[in-house]
Design a protein around this motif. Structure first.
Motif, mmCIF file in Angstrom:
data_model
loop_
_atom_site.group_PDB
_atom_site.id
_atom_site.type_symbol
_atom_site.label_atom_id
_atom_site.label_comp_id
_atom_site.label_asym_id
_atom_site.label_seq_id
_atom_site.Cartn_x
_atom_site.Cartn_y
_atom_site.Cartn_z
ATOM 1 N N PHE A 65 0.883 -1.079 -0.116
ATOM 2 C CA PHE A 65 -0.117 -0.099 0.082
ATOM 3 C C PHE A 65 1.031 1.250 0.078
ATOM 4 O O PHE A 65 1.806 1.404 0.881
ATOM 5 N N THR A 66 0.630 2.083 -0.855
ATOM 6 C CA THR A 66 1.672 3.411 -1.021
ATOM 7 C C THR A 66 0.899 4.473 -1.335
ATOM 8 O O THR A 66 0.000 4.638 -2.205
ATOM 9 N N VAL A 67 0.753 5.578 -0.571
ATOM 10 C CA VAL A 67 0.248 6.902 -0.561
ATOM 11 C C VAL A 67 0.667 7.740 -1.632
ATOM 12 O O VAL A 67 1.891 7.872 -1.691
ATOM 13 N N LEU A 68 -0.045 8.244 -2.705
ATOM 14 C CA LEU A 68 0.434 9.213 -3.758
ATOM 15 C C LEU A 68 0.158 10.497 -3.464
ATOM 16 O O LEU A 68 0.873 11.271 -3.435
ATOM 17 N N THR A 69 -1.219 10.969 -3.014
ATOM 18 C CA THR A 69 -1.423 12.143 -2.599
ATOM 19 C C THR A 69 -2.642 12.094 -1.404
ATOM 20 O O THR A 69 -3.070 11.160 -1.219
ATOM 21 N N GLY A 70 -2.705 13.355 -0.854
ATOM 22 C CA GLY A 70 -3.808 13.409 0.214
ATOM 23 C C GLY A 70 -3.236 12.966 1.643
ATOM 24 O O GLY A 70 -2.246 12.796 1.674
ATOM 25 N N ALA A 71 -4.185 12.661 2.515
ATOM 26 C CA ALA A 71 -4.017 12.327 3.852
ATOM 27 C C ALA A 71 -5.050 11.339 4.485
ATOM 28 O O ALA A 71 -6.047 11.365 3.810
ATOM 29 N N GLY A 72 -4.705 10.762 5.348
ATOM 30 C CA GLY A 72 -5.772 9.887 5.878
ATOM 31 C C GLY A 72 -5.099 8.823 7.024
ATOM 32 O O GLY A 72 -4.265 9.341 7.577
ATOM 33 N N GLU A 73 -5.870 7.841 7.404
ATOM 34 C CA GLU A 73 -5.447 6.986 8.401
ATOM 35 C C GLU A 73 -5.509 5.474 7.891
ATOM 36 O O GLU A 73 -6.529 5.132 7.517
ATOM 37 N N LEU A 74 -4.658 4.636 8.316
ATOM 38 C CA LEU A 74 -4.771 3.254 8.109
ATOM 39 C C LEU A 74 -4.655 2.484 9.613
ATOM 40 O O LEU A 74 -3.867 2.837 10.237
ATOM 41 N N ARG A 75 -5.905 1.654 9.683
ATOM 42 C CA ARG A 75 -5.891 1.048 10.908
ATOM 43 C C ARG A 75 -5.890 -0.456 10.927
ATOM 44 O O ARG A 75 -6.413 -0.966 9.873
ATOM 45 N N THR A 76 -5.257 -1.125 11.751
ATOM 46 C CA THR A 76 -5.281 -2.613 11.878
ATOM 47 C C THR A 76 -5.535 -2.819 13.142
ATOM 48 O O THR A 76 -5.725 -1.644 14.040
ATOM 49 N N PRO A 77 -5.887 -3.857 13.727
ATOM 50 C CA PRO A 77 -6.285 -4.451 15.254
ATOM 51 C C PRO A 77 -5.150 -3.840 16.215
ATOM 52 O O PRO A 77 -5.636 -3.485 17.160
ATOM 53 N N ASP A 78 -4.008 -3.618 15.722
ATOM 54 C CA ASP A 78 -2.762 -3.435 16.561
ATOM 55 C C ASP A 78 -2.438 -1.952 16.477
ATOM 56 O O ASP A 78 -1.355 -1.638 17.452
ATOM 57 N N ALA A 79 -2.518 -1.166 15.500
ATOM 58 C CA ALA A 79 -1.988 0.019 15.230
ATOM 59 C C ALA A 79 -2.708 1.075 14.269
ATOM 60 O O ALA A 79 -3.517 0.432 13.365
ATOM 61 N N THR A 80 -2.471 2.275 14.360
ATOM 62 C CA THR A 80 -2.921 3.039 13.562
ATOM 63 C C THR A 80 -2.052 4.119 13.094
ATOM 64 O O THR A 80 -1.246 4.508 13.734
ATOM 65 N N TRP A 81 -2.001 4.312 11.585
ATOM 66 C CA TRP A 81 -1.037 4.865 11.012
ATOM 67 C C TRP A 81 -1.366 6.326 10.290
ATOM 68 O O TRP A 81 -2.555 5.911 9.787
ATOM 69 N N GLN A 82 -0.840 7.357 10.190
ATOM 70 C CA GLN A 82 -1.267 8.398 9.737
ATOM 71 C C GLN A 82 -0.903 8.379 8.344
ATOM 72 O O GLN A 82 0.471 8.100 8.041
ATOM 73 N N LEU A 83 -1.549 8.634 7.409
ATOM 74 C CA LEU A 83 -1.145 8.672 5.789
ATOM 75 C C LEU A 83 -0.763 9.855 5.137
ATOM 76 O O LEU A 83 -1.506 10.850 5.605
ATOM 77 N N ALA A 84 0.385 9.911 4.577
ATOM 78 C CA ALA A 84 0.632 11.107 3.852
ATOM 79 C C ALA A 84 1.407 10.654 2.297
ATOM 80 O O ALA A 84 1.934 9.483 2.513
ATOM 81 N N PRO A 85 1.530 11.485 1.613
ATOM 82 C CA PRO A 85 2.171 11.271 0.297
ATOM 83 C C PRO A 85 3.665 10.711 0.674
ATOM 84 O O PRO A 85 4.606 11.046 1.402
ATOM 85 N N GLY A 86 3.994 9.390 0.172
ATOM 86 C CA GLY A 86 5.053 8.790 0.235
ATOM 87 C C GLY A 86 5.113 7.679 1.536
ATOM 88 O O GLY A 86 6.204 6.717 1.272
ATOM 89 N N ALA A 87 4.080 7.694 2.214
ATOM 90 C CA ALA A 87 3.879 6.585 3.371
ATOM 91 C C ALA A 87 3.591 5.427 2.517
ATOM 92 O O ALA A 87 3.157 5.152 1.483
ATOM 93 N N LEU A 88 4.273 4.275 2.874
ATOM 94 C CA LEU A 88 4.191 3.037 2.470
ATOM 95 C C LEU A 88 3.972 1.795 3.515
ATOM 96 O O LEU A 88 4.507 2.065 4.336
ATOM 97 N N ALA A 89 3.128 0.923 3.432
ATOM 98 C CA ALA A 89 2.806 -0.002 4.231
ATOM 99 C C ALA A 89 2.814 -1.320 3.360
ATOM 100 O O ALA A 89 2.206 -1.595 2.459
ATOM 101 N N TRP A 90 3.444 -2.370 4.314
ATOM 102 C CA TRP A 90 3.077 -3.930 3.715
ATOM 103 C C TRP A 90 2.304 -4.506 4.798
ATOM 104 O O TRP A 90 2.524 -4.409 5.964
ATOM 105 N N LEU A 91 1.073 -5.140 4.170
ATOM 106 C CA LEU A 91 0.049 -5.478 5.007
ATOM 107 C C LEU A 91 0.110 -6.898 4.832
ATOM 108 O O LEU A 91 -0.255 -7.601 3.514
ATOM 109 N N PRO A 92 0.741 -7.984 5.545
ATOM 110 C CA PRO A 92 0.903 -9.421 5.241
ATOM 111 C C PRO A 92 -0.712 -9.942 5.159
ATOM 112 O O PRO A 92 -1.791 -9.385 5.683
ATOM 113 N N ALA A 93 -0.630 -11.052 4.573
ATOM 114 C CA ALA A 93 -1.917 -11.810 4.558
ATOM 115 C C ALA A 93 -2.860 -12.080 5.656
ATOM 116 O O ALA A 93 -2.060 -12.468 6.672
ATOM 117 N N GLY A 94 -4.073 -11.739 5.773
ATOM 118 C CA GLY A 94 -4.854 -11.846 6.971
ATOM 119 C C GLY A 94 -5.027 -10.857 7.743
ATOM 120 O O GLY A 94 -5.815 -10.825 8.748
#
Length: 166
Positions: A65-94
């Motif tokens: 998952f890679t952010v191009l523009t804008g902002a937001g939030e990515l939430r999993t059961p264990d954490a919340t990340w603030q999203l901004a351009p250039g942010a990258l997340a690897w989300l394992p299966a499940g």
């Protein structure tokens, strides 16, 4: 006797005029990888300001998952990340996750291994990419994720659930 090696697929380039497009509805797929010979599914997804993709998980593959523009939030059961351009997340299966757009919206890419065609164990030859992160089940009007795989209408607002990548 050696087996012939298939010619490589042509590269694809997506410019800012496509990734900055307004889209339609609350959630839009602005671009999808469509090459028949691909071994990857990839999309550029746009969430309108304040839109959300509800809780879901990719059970078979990890997702990049890679952010191009804008902002937001990515939430999993264990954490919340603030999203901004250039942010990258690897989300394992499940891993269960939710994505929320900020006040200016959010545009991001998702990519994972291509899904095999049902019952074959191999990817099919269609041009259409597989929906990443269940986007085909997200209402384009209100953003609700349909719980049923065969849902045709949003249970919240009644909007037809058409193919998100169309």
């Amino acid at each position: 006797m050696s087996t012939p090696v298939p010619a490589p697929a042509a590269p694809e380039f997506v410019g800012p005029e496509q990734t900055a497009a307004a889209g339609r509805g609350q959630i839009s797929v602005l671009w999808s990888l469509g090459d028949r010979a691909r071994d990857l599914d990839a999309d550029v997804v746009r969430l309108a300001p304040g839109a959300s993709i509800g809780e879901h998980a990719e059970e078979e593959f990890g997702v990049l998952f890679t952010v191009l523009t804008g902002a937001g939030e990515l939430r999993t059961p264990d954490a919340t990340w603030q999203l901004a351009p250039g942010a990258l997340a690897w989300l394992p299966a499940g891993i269960t996750r939710c994505v929320d757009a900020g006040e200016k919206g959010l545009v991001y890419t998702t990519s994972h291994r291509r899904r095999p065609a049902p019952g074959t164990g191999q990817a099919d030859g269609s041009d259409a990419g597989e929906p990443v992160c269940l986007l085909d089940r997200v209402c384009p009007e209100c953003g609700r994720l349909a719980a049923e795989r065969d849902a045709r209408y949003c249970a919240r607002c009644g909007t037809p659930l058409t193919d998100a990548a169309a």
